[in-house]
Design an enzyme around this catalytic site. Structure first.
Site, short mmCIF file in Angstrom:
data_model
loop_
_atom_site.label_atom_id
_atom_site.label_comp_id
_atom_site.label_asym_id
_atom_site.label_seq_id
_atom_site.Cartn_x
_atom_site.Cartn_y
_atom_site.Cartn_z
CG HIS A 102 -2.08 -21.68 32.35
ND1 HIS A 102 -1.74 -22.55 31.05
CD2 HIS A 102 -3.31 -20.96 32.43
CE1 HIS A 102 -3.02 -22.63 30.86
NE2 HIS A 102 -3.75 -22.17 32.23
CE1 TYR A 130 3.76 -22.89 24.85
CE2 TYR A 130 3.96 -22.75 22.79
CZ TYR A 130 3.49 -22.22 23.82
OH TYR A 130 3.34 -20.39 23.71
N PRO A 174 4.58 -16.57 17.28
CG PRO A 174 2.21 -16.69 16.09
CD PRO A 174 3.36 -15.97 15.27
CE LYS A 196 8.69 -14.26 25.92
NZ LYS A 196 7.82 -14.56 27.34
CE1 TYR A 251 5.22 -19.81 26.22
CE2 TYR A 251 4.45 -19.51 28.48
CZ TYR A 251 4.26 -19.81 26.79
OH TYR A 251 3.26 -20.32 26.60
P1 FAD Z 1 -2.28 -3.92 17.42
O1 FAD Z 1 -3.34 -5.05 18.26
O2 FAD Z 1 -1.93 -4.29 16.00
O3 FAD Z 1 -3.61 -3.14 17.25
C1 FAD Z 1 -3.09 -1.96 15.97
C2 FAD Z 1 -4.02 -0.77 16.33
O4 FAD Z 1 -3.89 0.28 15.37
C3 FAD Z 1 -5.72 -1.38 15.60
O5 FAD Z 1 -6.32 -1.41 16.55
C4 FAD Z 1 -5.15 -1.19 13.87
O6 FAD Z 1 -6.52 -1.27 13.84
C5 FAD Z 1 -5.42 0.33 14.26
N1 FAD Z 1 -4.67 1.36 12.99
C6 FAD Z 1 -4.35 0.94 12.28
N2 FAD Z 1 -3.41 1.62 10.84
C7 FAD Z 1 -3.94 2.57 11.32
C8 FAD Z 1 -4.36 3.81 10.96
N3 FAD Z 1 -3.74 4.61 9.37
N4 FAD Z 1 -4.88 4.80 11.97
C9 FAD Z 1 -5.30 4.31 12.42
N5 FAD Z 1 -5.38 3.41 13.68
C10 FAD Z 1 -5.03 2.77 13.14
N6 FAD Z 1 1.30 -11.78 21.45
C11 FAD Z 1 1.21 -12.35 23.11
O7 FAD Z 1 2.19 -11.29 23.68
N7 FAD Z 1 0.86 -13.54 23.33
C12 FAD Z 1 0.30 -14.36 22.63
O8 FAD Z 1 -0.32 -15.47 23.21
C13 FAD Z 1 0.06 -14.15 21.71
N8 FAD Z 1 -0.12 -14.75 20.46
C14 FAD Z 1 -1.02 -14.19 19.71
C15 FAD Z 1 -2.06 -15.10 18.64
C16 FAD Z 1 -1.92 -14.23 17.45
C17 FAD Z 1 -2.63 -15.09 16.44
C18 FAD Z 1 -1.71 -13.41 16.26
C19 FAD Z 1 -2.44 -12.65 15.10
C20 FAD Z 1 -1.02 -12.50 17.57
C21 FAD Z 1 -0.06 -12.96 18.38
N9 FAD Z 1 0.34 -11.83 19.68
C22 FAD Z 1 0.29 -12.35 20.79
C23 FAD Z 1 1.07 -11.15 18.90
C24 FAD Z 1 -0.42 -9.62 19.64
O9 FAD Z 1 -1.98 -10.29 19.08
C25 FAD Z 1 0.53 -8.60 18.62
O10 FAD Z 1 1.57 -8.05 19.34
C26 FAD Z 1 -0.07 -7.05 19.78
O11 FAD Z 1 -1.80 -7.14 18.93
C27 FAD Z 1 -0.08 -5.51 19.45
O12 FAD Z 1 -0.68 -4.47 19.95
P2 FAD Z 1 -0.23 -3.25 18.91
O13 FAD Z 1 -1.56 -2.60 19.99
O14 FAD Z 1 1.22 -2.87 19.03
O15 FAD Z 1 -0.75 -3.25 17.94
C1 DHB Z 2 -1.38 -18.48 22.27
C2 DHB Z 2 -1.24 -18.17 21.70
C3 DHB Z 2 0.40 -17.83 21.13
O1 DHB Z 2 0.49 -17.18 20.77
C4 DHB Z 2 1.17 -18.72 22.45
O2 DHB Z 2 2.47 -18.90 22.29
C5 DHB Z 2 0.19 -18.92 23.26
C6 DHB Z 2 -1.22 -19.43 23.47
C7 DHB Z 2 -3.20 -18.03 22.65
O3 DHB Z 2 -3.76 -17.80 21.85
O4 DHB Z 2 -3.83 -18.65 23.19
#
Ligand code: FAD
Ligand code: DHB
Length: 387
Positions: free
Chosen positions: A73, A201, A293, A297, A385
């Protein structure tokens, strides 16, 4: 008992990518994950990858499917007062974003690790960290109902916001910064062709709404809601009514309705722990920080953390040089706070707050108007962004 160089807690994007990047540097790791492979590969979360994230996945050899199936995009739309305004990301910055679901990134990384003979232990329980202040930290846990121990040189806490790594750091050795928002996001997946080529947005007096996509046939939509609400209170008809109200306008643009096949409510918070290191434990991703979100980021910050961490670990193993490891927390936090600022700005500009006055509403509209009409302000948004 297992021995490895880096024990990684959590198979989210942070843990899996760290394991993959270390492998490319010849550094051994074991990943332990509390959920099953099927579960982590099906959890619906982020969708927006910054250019830097895309480049790193591609360069490290796990970007093939993302290149084929992800959608590039070159702009986003800010919609307010019933009209759409484009922020030309690529024209302004030379960079673009890619929409490719987080769980697809997870699938690609799990496959790459397992194909390369990497060890990921799924469905572990009762994880506990020991000896973090020594040169021989240990990770204890239950796996297949048996007690297990990993001895490693380092532990990477990649276990997300609710994991055990961060709370293992004694309270007097960490400082937490936090802000909770009085609203959440209601997210749905819809089987319908998108009515827009770029993410929208939307600011509206009923609250924020976001139109994103997953594929030409699947749309991802969000709208601001009460974080304590229940998806049961939202039959499909009510969801569409709310989305039409927030996204409609004099220009006649309409979101396309379709079969809603997934619904969920997401809480919103800002959080940072400092430092991101305690002895031989290094925190990465959501374990160390959460952003609302709105700026897309979270996943990208997790990727940046493990890029910095893998370089530091690799420098340690190559030359026994601890300089980059010692700089890890400060280096990662710089980017974290910039993203916190951007996410907080986007959130406050686009959402409705409980104590909003008509005056504040007008201020938001004035700021949005400034963003879409000033090249300098649009560039500020675009630069942050795309990352
Ligand atoms: P996580 O993805 O949370 O992974 C952690 C892992 O550790 C999990 O699989 C969990 O099961 C495991 N775990 C937990 N506790 C334990 C334990 N005690 N022992 C072993 N394993 C364990 N970010 C963006 O950059 N762009 C976006 O568009 C965006 N949109 C989002 C939309 C939504 C709806 C949400 C909820 C989040 C969004 N985010 C977005 C944020 C992004 O999803 C998270 O920042 C990302 O998942 C972080 O990755 P991580 O590996 O740090 O943590
Ligand atoms: C999506 C999630 C976000 O938090 C965002 O800012 C834009 C897109 C997505 O899930 O597609």
């Amino acid at each position: 008992m297992r021995k490895t160089q880096v024990a990684i807690v959590g198979a989210g994007p942070a843990g899996l990518l760290l394991s993959h990047l270390l492998h490319l540097e010849g550094i051994a790791s074991v990943v332990i994950e509390s959920r099953s492979r099927a579960e982590i590969e099906a959890t619906i979360r982020a969708g927006v990858l910054e250019q830097g994230t895309v480049d790193l996945l591609t360069k490290s050899g796990v970007g093939g499917r993302m290149q084929r199936e992800g959608a590039v995009h070159e702009g986003i739309i800010l919609r307010f007062a019933g009209a759409s305004h484009r922020i030309a990301l690529t024209e302004l910055t030379g960079r673009a974003i890619t929409v490719y679901a987080q769980h697809e990134v997870i699938k690609d990384l799990v496959k790459a690790r397992l194909d390369a003979g990497g060890e990921i232990l799924f469905e572990v329980r009762d994880v506990a960290l020991e000896g973090l202040d020594s040169s021989f930290p240990k990770v204890n846990f239950l796996w297949k109902n048996e007690k297990q121990q990993i001895q490693a040189d380092f532990v990477a806490g990649c276990d997300g916001f609710h994991g055990i790594s961060r709370p293992t750091i004694p309270l007097h050795r960490r400082t937490e910064f936090k802000r909770n928002y009085p609203f959440g996001w209601f997210g749905i997946l819809v089987e319908a062709p998108s009515a827009t080529d770029e993410l929208i947005y939307a600011h509206h007096e009923r609250g924020f709404a976001l139109v994103s996509t997953r594929s030409p046939q699947i749309q991802r939509l969000y709208f601001q809601c009460d974080p304590a609400d229940d998806v049961k209170n939202w039959p499909d008809a009510r969801i569409w009514e709310e989305l039409h109200a927030r996204l409609g306008g004099a220009d006649g643009w309409k979101v396309t309705e379709g079969r809603v096949f997934q619904k969920g409510i997401i809480a919103m918070r800002s959080f940072v722990v400092e430092p991101m290191r305690h002895g031989r434990l290094f925190l990465a991703g959501d374990a160390a920080h959460i952003v609302p979100p709105t700026g897309a980021k979270g996943l990208n910050l997790a990727v940046n953390d493990v890029k910095v961490l893998s370089e530091a670990l690799s420098s340690f193993y190559r030359g026994k040089n601890e300089e980059l490891l010692n700089a890890y927390s400060a280096t990662a936090l710089k980017r974290v706070w910039r993203a916190q600022h951007f996410s907080s700005w986007m959130t406050s500009m686009l959402h409705r707050f409980h104590d909003d006055t008509p005056f504040q509403h007008r201020l938001q509209l004035a700021e949005l108007d400034y963003v879409v009409n000033s090249r300098a302000k649009a560039l500020t948004l675009a630069e942050s962004y795309v990352g």
